[in-house]
Design a protein around this motif. Sequence first.
Motif, PDB file in Angstrom:
ATOM      1  N   ASP A  85       0.814  -1.215   0.000  1.00 46.04           N
ATOM      2  CA  ASP A  85       0.000   0.000   0.000  1.00 46.04           C
ATOM      3  C   ASP A  85       0.850   1.269   0.000  1.00 46.04           C
ATOM      4  O   ASP A  85       0.396   2.319  -0.444  1.00 46.04           O
ATOM      5  CB  ASP A  85      -0.936   0.012   1.225  1.00 46.04           C
ATOM      6  CG  ASP A  85      -2.018  -1.055   1.096  1.00 46.04           C
ATOM      7  OD1 ASP A  85      -2.240  -1.525  -0.041  1.00 46.04           O
ATOM      8  OD2 ASP A  85      -2.623  -1.409   2.128  1.00 46.04           O
ATOM      9  N   ALA A  86       2.070   1.169   0.524  1.00 44.84           N
ATOM     10  CA  ALA A  86       2.932   2.348   0.585  1.00 44.84           C
ATOM     11  C   ALA A  86       3.700   2.572  -0.715  1.00 44.84           C
ATOM     12  O   ALA A  86       4.130   3.682  -1.015  1.00 44.84           O
ATOM     13  CB  ALA A  86       3.918   2.206   1.740  1.00 44.84           C
ATOM     14  N   CYS A  87       3.894   1.510  -1.470  1.00 37.92           N
ATOM     15  CA  CYS A  87       4.758   1.600  -2.662  1.00 37.92           C
ATOM     16  C   CYS A  87       4.156   2.528  -3.708  1.00 37.92           C
ATOM     17  O   CYS A  87       3.000   2.366  -4.103  1.00 37.92           O
ATOM     18  CB  CYS A  87       4.975   0.218  -3.266  1.00 37.92           C
ATOM     19  SG  CYS A  87       5.991   0.296  -4.747  1.00 37.92           S
ATOM     20  N   PRO A  88       4.919   3.506  -4.182  1.00 42.23           N
ATOM     21  CA  PRO A  88       4.372   4.455  -5.157  1.00 42.23           C
ATOM     22  C   PRO A  88       4.209   3.867  -6.556  1.00 42.23           C
ATOM     23  O   PRO A  88       3.509   4.444  -7.382  1.00 42.23           O
ATOM     24  CB  PRO A  88       5.404   5.586  -5.168  1.00 42.23           C
ATOM     25  CG  PRO A  88       6.681   4.949  -4.725  1.00 42.23           C
ATOM     26  CD  PRO A  88       6.282   3.867  -3.759  1.00 42.23           C
ATOM     27  N   HIS A 125      -1.081  11.990  -3.581  1.00 47.78           N
ATOM     28  CA  HIS A 125      -1.142  10.539  -3.459  1.00 47.78           C
ATOM     29  C   HIS A 125       0.266   9.955  -3.364  1.00 47.78           C
ATOM     30  O   HIS A 125       1.241  10.712  -3.322  1.00 47.78           O
ATOM     31  CB  HIS A 125      -1.963   9.910  -4.586  1.00 47.78           C
ATOM     32  CG  HIS A 125      -1.845  10.594  -5.913  1.00 47.78           C
ATOM     33  ND1 HIS A 125      -0.673  10.663  -6.601  1.00 47.78           N
ATOM     34  CD2 HIS A 125      -2.768  11.260  -6.664  1.00 47.78           C
ATOM     35  CE1 HIS A 125      -0.881  11.322  -7.725  1.00 47.78           C
ATOM     36  NE2 HIS A 125      -2.123  11.706  -7.793  1.00 47.78           N
ATOM     37  N   ARG A 126       0.342   8.640  -3.325  1.00 42.72           N
ATOM     38  CA  ARG A 126       1.625   7.969  -3.043  1.00 42.72           C
ATOM     39  C   ARG A 126       2.743   8.396  -3.998  1.00 42.72           C
ATOM     40  O   ARG A 126       3.899   8.403  -3.662  1.00 42.72           O
ATOM     41  CB  ARG A 126       1.453   6.449  -3.174  1.00 42.72           C
ATOM     42  CG  ARG A 126       0.644   5.835  -2.092  1.00 42.72           C
ATOM     43  CD  ARG A 126       0.589   4.344  -2.261  1.00 42.72           C
ATOM     44  NE  ARG A 126      -0.193   3.968  -3.440  1.00 42.72           N
ATOM     45  CZ  ARG A 126      -0.435   2.722  -3.812  1.00 42.72           C
ATOM     46  NH1 ARG A 126       0.059   1.719  -3.107  1.00 42.72           N
ATOM     47  NH2 ARG A 126      -1.147   2.453  -4.890  1.00 42.72           N
ATOM     48  N   ARG A 127       2.345   8.698  -5.216  1.00 42.98           N
ATOM     49  CA  ARG A 127       3.371   8.991  -6.219  1.00 42.98           C
ATOM     50  C   ARG A 127       3.779  10.456  -6.256  1.00 42.98           C
ATOM     51  O   ARG A 127       4.751  10.808  -6.923  1.00 42.98           O
ATOM     52  CB  ARG A 127       2.834   8.621  -7.597  1.00 42.98           C
ATOM     53  CG  ARG A 127       3.236   7.250  -7.991  1.00 42.98           C
ATOM     54  CD  ARG A 127       2.986   7.067  -9.461  1.00 42.98           C
ATOM     55  NE  ARG A 127       2.715   5.652  -9.674  1.00 42.98           N
ATOM     56  CZ  ARG A 127       2.365   5.140 -10.829  1.00 42.98           C
ATOM     57  NH1 ARG A 127       2.218   5.920 -11.874  1.00 42.98           N
ATOM     58  NH2 ARG A 127       2.166   3.855 -10.948  1.00 42.98           N
ATOM     59  N   ASP A 169       9.922   3.609   0.954  1.00 43.99           N
ATOM     60  CA  ASP A 169       8.605   3.834   1.574  1.00 43.99           C
ATOM     61  C   ASP A 169       8.064   2.521   2.143  1.00 43.99           C
ATOM     62  O   ASP A 169       7.379   2.512   3.166  1.00 43.99           O
ATOM     63  CB  ASP A 169       7.615   4.406   0.546  1.00 43.99           C
ATOM     64  CG  ASP A 169       7.896   5.874   0.222  1.00 43.99           C
ATOM     65  OD1 ASP A 169       8.806   6.458   0.867  1.00 43.99           O
ATOM     66  OD2 ASP A 169       7.235   6.433  -0.669  1.00 43.99           O
ATOM     67  N   CYS A 170       8.382   1.393   1.485  1.00 47.78           N
ATOM     68  CA  CYS A 170       7.898   0.085   1.943  1.00 47.78           C
ATOM     69  C   CYS A 170       8.584  -0.314   3.251  1.00 47.78           C
ATOM     70  O   CYS A 170       7.949  -0.798   4.184  1.00 47.78           O
ATOM     71  CB  CYS A 170       8.137  -0.977   0.874  1.00 47.78           C
ATOM     72  SG  CYS A 170       9.846  -1.104   0.309  1.00 47.78           S
TER      73      CYS A 170
END
Lengths: 262, 510
Positions: A49-52, B203-205, A81-82
């Motif tokens: 869920d954290a991985c962009p 968002h995450r990116r 991030d993971c």
Amino acid sequence: MLRATIARLKQGHRTIPYPAEEPVLPDRFRGLPVLDSARCADDCRACADACPTEAIIREGAVNPAGAGLRLDLGRCLFCTDCQEACPAGAIRYTQDYRLAARNRQDLVLDGQTLKLASALNEKSRRVFGRSLKLRQVSAAGCNACEADLNVLSTVVFDLGRFGIQFVASPRHADGIVVTGPVSENMRTALLETYAAIPAPKLAIAVGACAVSGGPYAGNPEIHNGCEALLPVDLYIPGCPPHPLTILDGLLRLLGQIEGDRR
Amino acid sequence: MNGKFGFAHTRNGIALPARDVPELPLPDFRHAVIEAAANGDRVAALFGHVNPAASGLEVYAIISDSLNARLHVGKARLESDRYPALTPDCPQVHLFERELAEQYGVRPEGHPWFKPVRFHASYRPGQDAWSRPEGSAPVVGVTDFYRVEGEQIHEVAVGPVHAGIIEPGHFRFQCHGEQVYHLEISLGYQHRGAERSLAGGPHRRTIHTLETVAGDTSVGHTTAYCLAVEALAGGHLSARAEVLRGVALELERLANHTGDLGALAGDVAFLPTAAYCGRLRGDFLNLTAFLCGSRFGRGLVRPGGVGFDLEEGRQAQFLERLEAAERDVTVAAELLWDSASVQARFEGTGTVSPKDCLELGLVGPAARACGVECDVRQDFPWGVFRFVQIPVSSWDTGDVFSRAYVRWLEIQRSVEFIRAQLQSLPGGSLRRALGPLRAGHLAVSLVEGWRGEICHVALTDEQGRIARYKIVDPSFHNWSGLAMALRNQQISDFPLCNKSFNLSYCGFDL
């Protein structure tokens, strides 16, 4: 003239002893991640869920017997991030800069040892082994991969001593080095440059963008890297890859470094 | 609240409610922007936004008033698919208007140079500024190029793929013999949808996209992004985080300026400095990696603070390596200024006049090399630069020499700054959690990246998500400067002139 000579003496000899000696990387350098899925709780997806870039595949709950945690180095930005999201320490980034692989699927880690790039076959090594000329094409690269390719030609890495050189004309080249996620606006130029290189020829994808689209994967403006457009012979992950990661990959391809050697 | 020209005003990194941004009738809006530019202010950004709650197209203008360190924000509403262009009266918005046309399909009537910028389809389907049929994809590089007519005129086309390891772009020269009458620069090859992908975030990116908007300016762009979202979320950073961000920004400047001096030396075949600076650039990058593990500052600047510390045990080695690099770069740079053969090639080549510089709204070292003293660190200070002033470095000859020399001056100032900061690194937490972004607010952030003014504008919707994110890389302003620098030069001087600007393709193409 005298000033230039004195300056030259002051600057000294700057070429690193690699590969004869092990290089020293900064202690905070983020290289090859090591996975330990035994630590994963069945229903935990914190890393994924954290991985962009959707580089992490979590199948623990679905497939408890198999590899529950996989990480695709081709998508990975090495942002950690993971690692920060993981409550159990199942992902740890090491200092190992050696990351290049010959096959796309080899970049998907599942807790096993990464299968590093093998050398070209003997026939190809006869053609390219002692003189490899490469044409670089940035296809929407952000200038970081480009910068760390450029740096290989400085006195520090001195790419020429390995018989490798970047050339201006695709007609003079033995292969193409692609950076960037390949924008639609660069697709034609990339393919025409590749077509202008005489066969037999190599294709090398450098950086997460060229391998998988990187942080731009899925954007309609890009092609998620060059894989669907060219037959890739060498994948070099990273965002951007460290110059030594690139050099290690090139030397492995040419058979100048083999096995577990650094 | 309303200040100059009926616009609202704010400051660098201070959010204001979106409803406080006044909507002016179009003629008043045009008048305000044109007058501001004529009075010496700059147009930092001009962009469109489709507000789903309102009709038509909202056009925002951000005017930077450096004398008062203020940013004036106003907007107008375009209901029609055309409007009278501002460019004839305000040349510095020429690209902004082309961008507006390309993104939203509104035609600036009377624009003297009306061509696509990045060659993508309109964001509003069915509304195309060039009346191209719906669904037809524009082809990059296919446009009406400016032509000089005459029997002895020839045209030279270069790119998108260039000779070195460099990003792609297309250049067209109209030449008479060796002499360049006109250079037209046509980009768009690097368009990745970077800006568009930020809508709906964060968002995450998001932060990773910002780190790669221009990958050689990761610290500059992430700092601008963080300033904007921190303004929207509220709260303060620790002094330590502010200083570390400043140190990282100056390291990025050191690496790139040093690399540029080497590249300029290489282009005039002065190999000693080319070789030394090629290595020294890497030393500064490695110093960045010593701080954060990445040569390009990836992972360092994060919303709410920084990702890495320069703890006491690291400072001595950091300083030692900084000073070693400074010693060597001094030797390498002084060789340049001492070599008559280098000076003969640098001086008088690619001159941009102060008048052209101001009219086109150039920024960064390119502007300071025309004697125009603009520097965000001084004019709109943020973070550590509110407390520590780095003197503005300028030179006034406007040529390749001037652009090289300003870099050298800045290298020295940046080293001094970092050294001073490390002597008294303040305490405080590295990073604090950022709350949600305030809904319906707008924040403008300006950062002096190594190429010049980086401007980001973030506008949130009623749920506190990013409704519109605008990125203006300094290259967006400065490519026009390069085109002007080539006028009446020899075409063989193009690489040298190009290197003296060293602009970003992907930062422009987004």
